[in-house]
Design a protein around this motif. Structure first.
Motif, PDB file in Angstrom:
ATOM      1  N   ILE A   1       0.853  -1.197   0.000  1.00  0.00           N
ATOM      2  CA  ILE A   1       0.000   0.000   0.000  1.00  0.00           C
ATOM      3  C   ILE A   1       0.885   1.242   0.000  1.00  0.00           C
ATOM      4  O   ILE A   1       2.095   1.139   0.222  1.00  0.00           O
ATOM      5  CB  ILE A   1      -0.976   0.033   1.205  1.00  0.00           C
TER       6      ILE A   1
ATOM      7  N   GLY B   1      -0.742   3.298   5.914  1.00  0.00           N
ATOM      8  CA  GLY B   1      -1.335   4.064   4.821  1.00  0.00           C
ATOM      9  C   GLY B   1      -2.174   5.219   5.311  1.00  0.00           C
ATOM     10  O   GLY B   1      -2.556   5.284   6.479  1.00  0.00           O
ATOM     11  N   HIS B   2      -2.476   6.149   4.389  1.00  0.00           N
ATOM     12  CA  HIS B   2      -3.338   7.285   4.720  1.00  0.00           C
ATOM     13  C   HIS B   2      -4.765   6.819   4.923  1.00  0.00           C
ATOM     14  O   HIS B   2      -5.561   7.473   5.562  1.00  0.00           O
ATOM     15  CB  HIS B   2      -3.294   8.328   3.604  1.00  0.00           C
ATOM     16  N   LYS B   3      -5.076   5.659   4.362  1.00  0.00           N
ATOM     17  CA  LYS B   3      -6.446   5.147   4.428  1.00  0.00           C
ATOM     18  C   LYS B   3      -6.373   3.634   4.339  1.00  0.00           C
ATOM     19  O   LYS B   3      -5.774   3.099   3.420  1.00  0.00           O
ATOM     20  CB  LYS B   3      -7.237   5.692   3.233  1.00  0.00           C
ATOM     21  N   ALA B   4      -6.949   2.954   5.311  1.00  0.00           N
ATOM     22  CA  ALA B   4      -6.970   1.492   5.268  1.00  0.00           C
ATOM     23  C   ALA B   4      -8.315   1.038   4.734  1.00  0.00           C
ATOM     24  O   ALA B   4      -9.320   1.706   4.931  1.00  0.00           O
ATOM     25  CB  ALA B   4      -6.748   0.926   6.664  1.00  0.00           C
ATOM     26  N   HIS B   5      -8.316  -0.094   4.031  1.00  0.00           N
ATOM     27  CA  HIS B   5      -9.603  -0.610   3.570  1.00  0.00           C
ATOM     28  C   HIS B   5     -10.397  -1.109   4.771  1.00  0.00           C
ATOM     29  O   HIS B   5      -9.855  -1.329   5.845  1.00  0.00           O
ATOM     30  CB  HIS B   5      -9.411  -1.714   2.528  1.00  0.00           C
ATOM     31  N   GLY B   6     -11.696  -1.263   4.602  1.00  0.00           N
ATOM     32  CA  GLY B   6     -12.560  -1.691   5.703  1.00  0.00           C
ATOM     33  C   GLY B   6     -12.123  -3.023   6.274  1.00  0.00           C
ATOM     34  O   GLY B   6     -11.538  -3.849   5.580  1.00  0.00           O
TER      35      GLY B   6
ATOM     36  N   VAL C   1     -11.993  -6.749   7.432  1.00  0.00           N
ATOM     37  CA  VAL C   1     -12.530  -7.969   6.823  1.00  0.00           C
ATOM     38  C   VAL C   1     -12.349  -9.116   7.812  1.00  0.00           C
ATOM     39  O   VAL C   1     -11.244  -9.311   8.324  1.00  0.00           O
ATOM     40  CB  VAL C   1     -11.806  -8.289   5.491  1.00  0.00           C
TER      41      VAL C   1
ATOM     42  N   ARG D   1     -16.972  -1.865   6.855  1.00  0.00           N
ATOM     43  CA  ARG D   1     -17.613  -0.934   5.924  1.00  0.00           C
ATOM     44  C   ARG D   1     -18.786  -1.599   5.226  1.00  0.00           C
ATOM     45  O   ARG D   1     -19.807  -0.993   4.996  1.00  0.00           O
ATOM     46  CB  ARG D   1     -16.598  -0.519   4.855  1.00  0.00           C
ATOM     47  N   GLU D   2     -18.559  -2.844   4.855  1.00  0.00           N
ATOM     48  CA  GLU D   2     -19.567  -3.581   4.100  1.00  0.00           C
ATOM     49  C   GLU D   2     -20.274  -4.576   5.013  1.00  0.00           C
ATOM     50  O   GLU D   2     -19.804  -4.869   6.104  1.00  0.00           O
ATOM     51  CB  GLU D   2     -18.898  -4.335   2.941  1.00  0.00           C
TER      52      GLU D   2
END
Lengths: 362, 199
Positions: free
Chosen positions: B43, B67-72, B74, B106-107
């Motif tokens: 990333i 990172g500046h933004k991590a994924h949701g 899981v 997130r999901e």
């Protein structure tokens, strides 16, 4: 031999590039890439639960939807979806989030011209050249783990002779960075062709290269690794007839032309990383040491609170003047078990500081 | 076990070499390439080296890319999740996963708690309707990826089970024992598979 181009560019000149990411609010990651008049938007959603039908649940799945600016999805869009999906599957780390699907939605938003022959609006430049660049940038923005920065997307327009027949070849290498180049009989190269220049092509190839190896370590990377990486091709999709020499020449031209674009993308991505990652959600925030501070539901310390607030109001919100009232309020909370009992000196009310409002006014 | 964090200033992008696997352990935001035993960034973010504790058997530092933004978040096998029970059936209860560890998802991820995964003992005598009710907030562990529809969850530990529940009257309930919760308003006792408080 000089070639006259419609937009006045020289043979080796690319259209001006612009790139921005995090452009859409509701998407988990997004990017916008433009080359001249060609603009492509990408949005990434996910990872979402479950994989596509008949896919291995032990790995993550990639779903690609290519939306044309006008009209229905055609054969070209479907083919682009398939190529992009296969390419992204080799670029993304699919083992990281198993049994999930990441959706990539692409929207072409470029300038169109009216084609008098088919009386339909057609794009000035081919959006396929930009697709992988914008997709990998959107995946980076969404925080999806990738093996490389989606190598180099090279689109090459090549004229070569095979059995006295002149063939026109487009090589479109697909990954984060995209260049189009053309080679004619005299050996001159035509970079970044327009849609009008592309329409005469009889053969073309989509090529995807892994990105160049960079190291944060002081020692140089092993030469063998660099060579292996530079000679590797992730995806190659061929249309039409081409000679081996022409194909190899395209590979060579593509690699050299795309290096600058690779650097351009890296620089853009690096410049957009905030200095303080704790504000950007990169690091976990530290909870307050005091813990919970219960609400005064039974209004046991209302009088002290009102005294303090009225003092603030009358003294233009100068809290120093109203220290005695705040001390009384905190003492009340301690008595009523609304906060932990502790020495007032620990809360900043030392003997020297313990002045009431009247003393302060004098 | 304290770990010393050494923060690096350079920003890395996916595919950048972070070091050799002989010197580094890949952490979050990094991966090990099997063909050349090299650790690469996956990333975009800043490189961080986490030094191991002196008593650790492996003295290689862990390299992470923040990172500046991590994924949701899981769910993955072994992770502890917080889920809301949506449906209770005789053999299984389904739940919507809301948090994975300390991160919210997130999901929408769906989990299934099977009868044999509710508790450790007397698993054949478990009554699902006396263990969970729709709307209960449960703490569970992800057993496996399950099928394409849902993850398999387990509450077969003392610290796992119902952590928050509402009674029939709509008031919040307090745990009385491993199997009972009491309504704070009416005093009515209801059956649940209760998680150990404070765990």
């Amino acid at each position: 031999m000089e070639i006259d181009r419609v937009d006045g560019r020289t043979e080796n000149q690319l259209r001006p590039l612009t790139f921005s990411r995090n452009v859409l609010n509701r998407a988990h990651g997004s990017a916008r890439w433009s080359q001249g008049d060609t603009i492509v938007l990408a949005a990434v959603y996910g990872p979402k639960a479950g994989t596509r039908k008949n896919e291995n649940p032990e790995k993550a799945s990639i779903d690609v939807i290519w939306k044309p600016k006008t009209g229905q999805m055609g054969k070209e869009e479907k083919e682009c979806e398939m190529i992009l999906r296969r390419t992204m599957q080799s670029i993304c780390l699919l083992a990281v989030n198993p049994n999930t699907t990441t959706s990539i939605i692409l929207q072409y938003a470029g300038t169109f011209v009216k084609n008098s022959v088919i009386s339909k609006e057609v794009p000035v430049h081919s959006p396929q050249n930009l697709v992988i660049k914008v997709t990998s940038a959107a995946l980076v923005d969404a925080g999806i783990p990738l093996k490389h920065l989606a190598g180099k997307h090279v689109s090459a327009l090549v004229l070569f002779v095979l059995h006295d027949i002149v063939y026109l070849l487009t090589v479109t290498g697909v990954d984060a960075v995209s260049v189009s180049c053309g080679l004619e009989r005299s050996g001159s190269v035509l970079l970044d062709p327009t849609k009008l220049e592309e329409k005469n092509m009889q053969a073309f190839t989509y090529l995807v290269f892994p990105s160049s190896v960079l190291s944060v370590l002081p020692e140089a990377t092993l030469q063998a690794e660099v060579e292996m990486n530079e000679s590797g091709v992730i995806t190659s999709v061929n249309h039409g007839v081409m000679s081996v020499d022409g194909y190899l020449q395209c590979l060579e031209r593509g690699r050299s032309a795309s290096a600058k674009m690779s650097d351009f993308l890296r620089r853009n991505l690096q410049s957009r990383v905030p200095n303080d990652l704790s504000k950007a959600g990169g690091l976990r925030p530290v909870p307050p040491e005091k813990g919970v501070f219960p609400l005064d539901h039974l209004h046991q310390c209302d009088l002290e609170k009102k005294d303090y607030l009225s003092c603030l109001k009358t003294n233009g919100h100068q809290s120093e003047i109203c220290r005695s009232f705040s001390k009384k309020y905190l003492e009340c909370r301690m008595e009523k078990n609304l906060m932990a009992k502790q020495d007032m000196s620990e809360l900043g009310f030392g003997k020297g500081n313990d002045m009431d409002a009247s003393t302060k006014k004098q | 076990m304290t770990m010393e964090v050494e923060r690096e200033e350079e920003v890395v992008t996916p595919g950048e070499e972070l070091g050799r696997s002989s010197n580094l352990i890949p952490g979050k935001g990094a991966y090990l390439a099997p063909h050349n035993r090299t650790v690469y960034a996956s990333i975009t973010g800043r490189r961080t080296l986490i030094q191991p504790s002196p008593d650790s058997p492996d003295q290689r530092p862990i390299v992470e890319v923040t990172g500046h933004k991590a994924h949701g978040a899981v769910p993955e096998p072994g992770s502890i999740v917080i889920a809301r029970v949506t449906k209770v059936m005789p053999k299984v209860a389904s739940a919507d996963i809301m948090c994975v560890g300390t991160k919210s998802v997130r999901e929408k991820f769906t989990g299934i708690i099977r009868q044999q995964d509710v508790r450790e003992t007397e698993i054949d005598k478990v009554d699902m309707h006396l263990s969970f009710r729709p709307g209960d907030i449960v703490k569970a562990q992800v057993l496996s990826l399950g099928d394409a529809r849902a993850y398999y969850l387990s509450t077969a530990k003392n610290e796992l089970g119902v952590v928050s529940a509402e009674s029939i009257s709509g008031a919040s309930m307090v745990p009385l024992s491993w199997t009972e919760m009491q309504c704070s308003v009416t005093g009515q006792i209801e059956q649940r598979k209760v998680a150990k408080v404070g765990a």
